[in-house]
Design an enzyme around this catalytic site. Structure first.
Site, PDB file in Angstrom:
ATOM      1  N   HIS A   1      43.245  59.180  53.205  1.00 13.99           N
ATOM      2  CA  HIS A   1      43.193  58.625  51.917  1.00 13.99           C
ATOM      3  C   HIS A   1      42.088  58.048  51.301  1.00 13.99           C
ATOM      4  CE1 HIS A   1      45.656  56.263  48.667  1.00 13.99           C
ATOM      5  NE2 HIS A   1      44.788  55.945  48.622  1.00 13.99           N
ATOM      6  N   GLU A   2      41.399  57.216  51.997  1.00 11.52           N
ATOM      7  CA  GLU A   2      40.283  56.592  51.815  1.00 11.52           C
ATOM      8  C   GLU A   2      38.917  57.477  51.811  1.00 11.52           C
ATOM      9  OE1 GLU A   2      40.586  53.593  50.547  1.00 11.52           O
ATOM     10  OE2 GLU A   2      42.577  53.442  51.280  1.00 11.52           O
TER      11      GLU A   2
ATOM     12  N   GLY B   1      43.872  49.693  52.561  1.00 17.22           N
ATOM     13  CA  GLY B   1      42.574  50.159  52.549  1.00 17.22           C
ATOM     14  C   GLY B   1      42.086  49.908  51.209  1.00 17.22           C
TER      15      GLY B   1
ATOM     16  N   GLN C   1      36.623  52.031  44.600  1.00 15.38           N
ATOM     17  CA  GLN C   1      37.607  51.420  43.657  1.00 15.38           C
ATOM     18  C   GLN C   1      37.140  50.284  43.068  1.00 15.38           C
ATOM     19  OE1 GLN C   1      40.181  52.048  47.174  1.00 15.38           O
ATOM     20  NE2 GLN C   1      41.893  52.043  45.487  1.00 15.38           N
TER      21      GLN C   1
ATOM     22  N   HIS D   1      38.904  59.057  48.505  1.00 11.60           N
ATOM     23  CA  HIS D   1      38.251  58.039  47.333  1.00 11.60           C
ATOM     24  C   HIS D   1      36.813  58.394  47.268  1.00 11.60           C
ATOM     25  CE1 HIS D   1      41.504  55.677  45.832  1.00 11.60           C
ATOM     26  NE2 HIS D   1      41.971  55.202  46.823  1.00 11.60           N
TER      27      HIS D   1
ATOM     28  N   CYS E   1      48.551  53.337  46.169  1.00 17.70           N
ATOM     29  CA  CYS E   1      47.054  53.135  46.193  1.00 17.70           C
ATOM     30  C   CYS E   1      46.820  51.904  45.207  1.00 17.70           C
ATOM     31  CB  CYS E   1      46.362  54.408  45.355  1.00 17.70           C
ATOM     32  SG  CYS E   1      44.557  54.267  45.287  1.00 17.70           S
ATOM     33  N   LEU E   2      45.939  51.198  45.650  1.00 18.39           N
ATOM     34  CA  LEU E   2      45.600  49.792  44.642  1.00 18.39           C
ATOM     35  C   LEU E   2      45.199  50.153  43.465  1.00 18.39           C
ATOM     36  CD1 LEU E   2      43.972  47.419  47.476  1.00 18.39           C
ATOM     37  CD2 LEU E   2      46.297  47.503  46.604  1.00 18.39           C
TER      38      LEU E   2
END
Ligand code: NI
Length: 170
Positions: free
Chosen positions: A134-135, A46, A51, A138, A92-93
């Site tokens: 989660h996304e 994701g 991000q 963000h 997480c990226l």
């Protein structure tokens, strides 16, 4: 398409609240395509526009094993189905190499626009439901480390700062 640099915790830009997309036009579709390429390249499941320092409510996801199910969420909203929560280990990226268990709703109902600006609904559970929550976070400037104790969050912050210093010195 283009691969884009991903902001990393504790970069304050990750705390920006994203603005809704007014029209799903070619520029937004280009953003979606670039985000998918960036996510697949980074081996993530994701990625939120936040991000990559674009503060618009756009998310891409693919929780399949073979990158065969890209999902585009523009202006996403979700509502929990029931109040049951479960813990799943999340990464997480923007916080590479760190994982922690985070409580999320087991099942959610998602409403979003797709790549063509069409509204769709989806019932999700398990990993997909976690990923949606989660996304979505963000887009609100929230990271999974915010669910951890201050002590754990500080430990991750220090390790990330060390990583960034090493990358600068290299
Ligand atoms: Ni993330």
């Amino acid at each position: 398409m283009a691969k884009l640099p991903i902001l990393e915790f504790p970069d304050e830009r990750l705390r920006t609240k994203a603005a809704p997309v007014e029209t799903v036009d070619d520029e937004v579709r280009q953003l979606v395509d670039d985000m998918l390429e960036t996510m697949y390249d980074a081996r993530g499941i994701g990625l939120a526009a936040t991000q990559i320092d674009v503060h618009r409510r756009v998310v891409v996801m693919d929780v399949s094993d073979d990158n065969s199910q890209p999902l585009v969420l523009i202006n996403p909203r979700y509502t929990p189905i029931g109040d049951e929560k479960e813990l799943l280990s999340e990464g997480c990226l923007s916080i590479p190499e760190h994982y922690a268990e985070v409580p999320r709703y087991l099942k959610v109902q998602l409403n979003a626009l797709d790549r063509n600006g069409e509204t769709y609904e989806l019932e999700a559970e398990g990993l997909l439901a976690h990923c949606i929550q989660h996304e979505y976070d963000h887009l609100e400037g929230v990271l999974f480390v915010d669910y951890l104790s201050p002590l754990k969050r500080d430990r991750i912050r220090k390790k990330m700062q060390k990583r960034h210093k090493q990358m600068q010195d290299a």
